[in-house]
Design an enzyme around this catalytic site. Structure first.
Site, PDB file in Angstrom:
ATOM      1  N   CYS A 116       0.854  -1.189   0.000  1.00 45.92           N
ATOM      2  CA  CYS A 116       0.000   0.000   0.000  1.00 45.92           C
ATOM      3  C   CYS A 116       0.897   1.248   0.000  1.00 45.92           C
ATOM      4  CB  CYS A 116      -0.921   0.022   1.225  1.00 45.92           C
ATOM      5  SG  CYS A 116      -2.056  -1.387   1.264  1.00 45.92           S
ATOM      6  N   CYS A 331      -1.926   5.192  13.024  1.00 43.80           N
ATOM      7  CA  CYS A 331      -2.183   4.244  11.934  1.00 43.80           C
ATOM      8  C   CYS A 331      -1.207   4.417  10.792  1.00 43.80           C
ATOM      9  CB  CYS A 331      -3.575   4.472  11.356  1.00 43.80           C
ATOM     10  SG  CYS A 331      -4.845   3.961  12.445  1.00 43.80           S
TER      11      CYS A 331
HETATM   12  N1  SAH Z   1      -2.722  -5.048   6.671  1.00 43.78           N
HETATM   13  C1  SAH Z   1      -3.867  -4.830   7.508  1.00 43.78           C
HETATM   14  C2  SAH Z   1      -3.480  -4.446   8.911  1.00 43.78           C
HETATM   15  C3  SAH Z   1      -2.807  -3.098   9.037  1.00 43.78           C
HETATM   16  S1  SAH Z   1      -3.856  -2.082   9.949  1.00 43.78           S
HETATM   17  C4  SAH Z   1      -4.779  -3.822   6.859  1.00 43.78           C
HETATM   18  O1  SAH Z   1      -4.446  -3.328   5.787  1.00 43.78           O
HETATM   19  O2  SAH Z   1      -5.858  -3.565   7.364  1.00 43.78           O
HETATM   20  C5  SAH Z   1      -3.168  -0.529   9.762  1.00 43.78           C
HETATM   21  C6  SAH Z   1      -4.203   0.471   9.294  1.00 43.78           C
HETATM   22  O3  SAH Z   1      -3.599   1.751   9.116  1.00 43.78           O
HETATM   23  C7  SAH Z   1      -4.781   0.091   7.952  1.00 43.78           C
HETATM   24  O4  SAH Z   1      -6.125   0.455   7.886  1.00 43.78           O
HETATM   25  C8  SAH Z   1      -3.943   0.944   7.044  1.00 43.78           C
HETATM   26  O5  SAH Z   1      -4.503   1.062   5.785  1.00 43.78           O
HETATM   27  C9  SAH Z   1      -3.880   2.221   7.826  1.00 43.78           C
HETATM   28  N2  SAH Z   1      -2.813   3.103   7.375  1.00 43.78           N
HETATM   29  C10 SAH Z   1      -1.675   2.761   6.753  1.00 43.78           C
HETATM   30  N3  SAH Z   1      -0.937   3.852   6.480  1.00 43.78           N
HETATM   31  C11 SAH Z   1      -1.639   4.914   6.937  1.00 43.78           C
HETATM   32  C12 SAH Z   1      -1.383   6.303   6.979  1.00 43.78           C
HETATM   33  N4  SAH Z   1      -0.263   6.826   6.484  1.00 43.78           N
HETATM   34  N5  SAH Z   1      -2.315   7.108   7.530  1.00 43.78           N
HETATM   35  C13 SAH Z   1      -3.447   6.582   8.068  1.00 43.78           C
HETATM   36  N6  SAH Z   1      -3.722   5.259   8.087  1.00 43.78           N
HETATM   37  C14 SAH Z   1      -2.831   4.436   7.520  1.00 43.78           C
END
Ligand code: SAH
Length: 338
Positions: A116, A331
Site C-alpha cells: 500500500c 495508523c
Molecule cells: N494489513 C492490515 C493491517 C494493518 S492495519 C490492513 O491493511 O488492514 C493498519 C491500518 O492503518 C490500515 O487500515 C492501514 O490502511 C492504515 N494506514 C496505513 N498507512 C496509513 C497512513 N499513512 N495514515 C493513516 N492510516 C494508515
C-alpha cells in the site's frame, strides 16, 4: 531453556511433570502468566520455593526483549519487540480516557508485502511471518510491563493478518482461551483478501472484521493499494456480504481521507453507492504523514462534509482519533525502525 509462552495448558502440564511436580501446578503457573501478568517466578506466591528455583533454572516465560519503548502524551505506549532471531515488530497499547478498555494493537508479520502506497510498513518490505506465540508474546509483554490486563486486541499493527492465516487464527484461539478475551473484542483488519475473508468465516473463532477500504473507486484504489488488482472492490463486497450474512455481525470499513484524492465529494458518493446494501460502520482515518510528502492530510471542512454525506445514508460514521502521533504510533506509521 523452555519458553513457557510457547506452551498450551496441556504442554505446560507435561513440562511441570517433567520437573517432577504435580500437574495442577501448571494451572497456577498459567494463571500467573496470562491472568495476573506476572513474569518473575519469585512473585508467584502460591508456588513453593523449590519449584520456583527449578523454574528459574529451566524456563523463561518469554524469549522476547523490549528493545525500545515510547510513551505518548495521550498515554499510548509503543513497544519495539525483539524476537530471538533479532527481528523486531511493533505493538501499541491504547487507552481511552472515557473507557476502561485497554487495546493492544498487534503485528502479525515482520514487514508486509501488500505494498500500500501510503503505509510506512510497506515501504520496508516483507521479512517473515510471526508464529502464534510471537503474537501472544506482544500482549504478554504489554501486560507484564504495565501490570494491567489487556481487554481488546486489534490486528492493526504491522503485516497483513490474512496472509499469515494459520498462525493468526491459532493466536486468536489462544487469546480467546488463555487470555480470556472475548471473540467480539478481537478484531482483524485486512486490506481485503476476499477469499481468506470467506475462509475465516468457517473458523471456530470468527473475530470482528475491519476492512482497509480507503477508496471505493477501483482506478484510484489501484493507484494506492495494489491488492485491488487481485481482489476487486466487487469481489471484496461479495466476501463482506458473505461475512455479515454468516455471522450476523457488521463490518467496519476503514477509510483514509487523503487530501484532494480520497476525501472529495465524488469519492464520498462512490462510497455511499458501495455501502448501500452492506451492514457496516465507517471509520474515517485522516491520513497520517509517513515522511514522504506524496499525500496530504485532509482539511477539517472536507472531513466534515465527507462524514455528513455518509451519515445522510444512515450509516454510523466515526472519525478516528489520532493516537500516539507524537511517537509515530498512529495508523500506518509502524515501521519497526530500530
Ligand atoms: N494489513 C492490515 C493491517 C494493518 S492495519 C490492513 O491493511 O488492514 C493498519 C491500518 O492503518 C490500515 O487500515 C492501514 O490502511 C492504515 N494506514 C496505513 N498507512 C496509513 C497512513 N499513512 N495514515 C493513516 N492510516 C494508515
Amino acid at each position: 531453556m523452555e519458553v513457557l509462552a510457547k506452551l498450551n495448558l496441556s504442554q505446560l502440564e507435561n513440562f511441570v511433570e517433567s520437573l517432577g511436580e504435580k500437574k495442577f501446578r501448571a494451572k497456577q503457573l498459567f494463571s500467573w502468566i496470562y491472568s495476573k501478568s506476572v513474569c518473575d517466578f519469585d512473585l508467584m506466591s502460591d508456588i513453593k520455593k523449590d519449584f520456583r528455583e527449578k523454574l528459574k533454572e529451566n524456563a523463561v516465560i518469554l524469549d522476547t526483549k523490549i528493545k525500545k519503548k515510547q510513551v505518548s502524551a495521550d498515554g499510548t505506549i509503543k513497544y519495539l519487540i525483539e524476537y530471538s532471531d533479532g527481528n523486531c515488530a511493533e505493538t501499541v497499547l491504547m487507552r481511552f480516557d472515557n473507557r476502561s478498555n485497554l487495546s493492544a494493537c498487534v503485528s502479525s508479520q515482520v514487514g508486509c508485502y501488500m505494498g500500500c502506497d501510503f503505509c510506512a510498513t510497506a515501504k520496508r518490505g516483507f521479512i517473515r511471518n510471526l508464529e502464534p506465540y510471537e503474537i501472544i508474546s506482544q500482549i504478554l509483554t504489554i501486560q507484564q510491563d504495565t501490570g494491567l490486563k489487556v481487554t481488546n486486541v486489534v490486528f492493526m499493527g504491522q503485516g497483513e493478518p490474512l496472509n499469515n492465516f494459520d498462525n493468526v487464527f491459532s493466536a486468536i484461539e489462544a487469546i480467546n482461551t488463555n487470555l480470556n478475551i472475548g471473540i467480539r473484542r478481537i478484531t482483524i483488519s485486512t486490506c481485503g483478501i476476499a477469499d481468506k475473508i470467506k475462509k475465516m468465516c468457517e473458523s471456530d473463532f470468527v473475530p470482528t472484521l475491519a476492512i482497509s477500504l480507503h477508496c471505493a473507486d477501483s482506478d484510484v484504489r489501484k493507484q494506492i493499494m495494489p491488492v485491488e488488482n487481485k481482489y476487486s472492490l466487487d469481489e471484496l463486497k461479495k466476501s463482506l456480504i458473505y461475512y455479515t450474512d454468516k455471522t450476523g455481525k457488521r463490518v467496519t470499513l476503514e477509510y483514509i481521507l487523503i487530501g484532494g484524492l480520497t476525501d472529495t465529494k465524488q469519492m464520498a458518493q462512490k462510497l455511499c453507492d458501495y455501502i448501500k446494501d452492506l451492514k457496516c460502520n465507517i471509520n474515517l482515518i485522516p491520513y497520517n504523514p509517513i515522511g514522504v510528502d506524496k499525500y496530504k492530510k485532509p482539511n477539517k471542512k472536507d472531513t466534515m462534509i465527507f462524514k455528513y454525506l455518509l451519515e445522510s445514508q444512515g450509516k454510523k460514521v466515526t472519525v478516528r482519533l489520532e493516537r500516539g502521533a507524537d511517537i509515530d504510533a498512529a495508523c500506518g506509521q509502524l515501521a519497526g525502525k530500530s
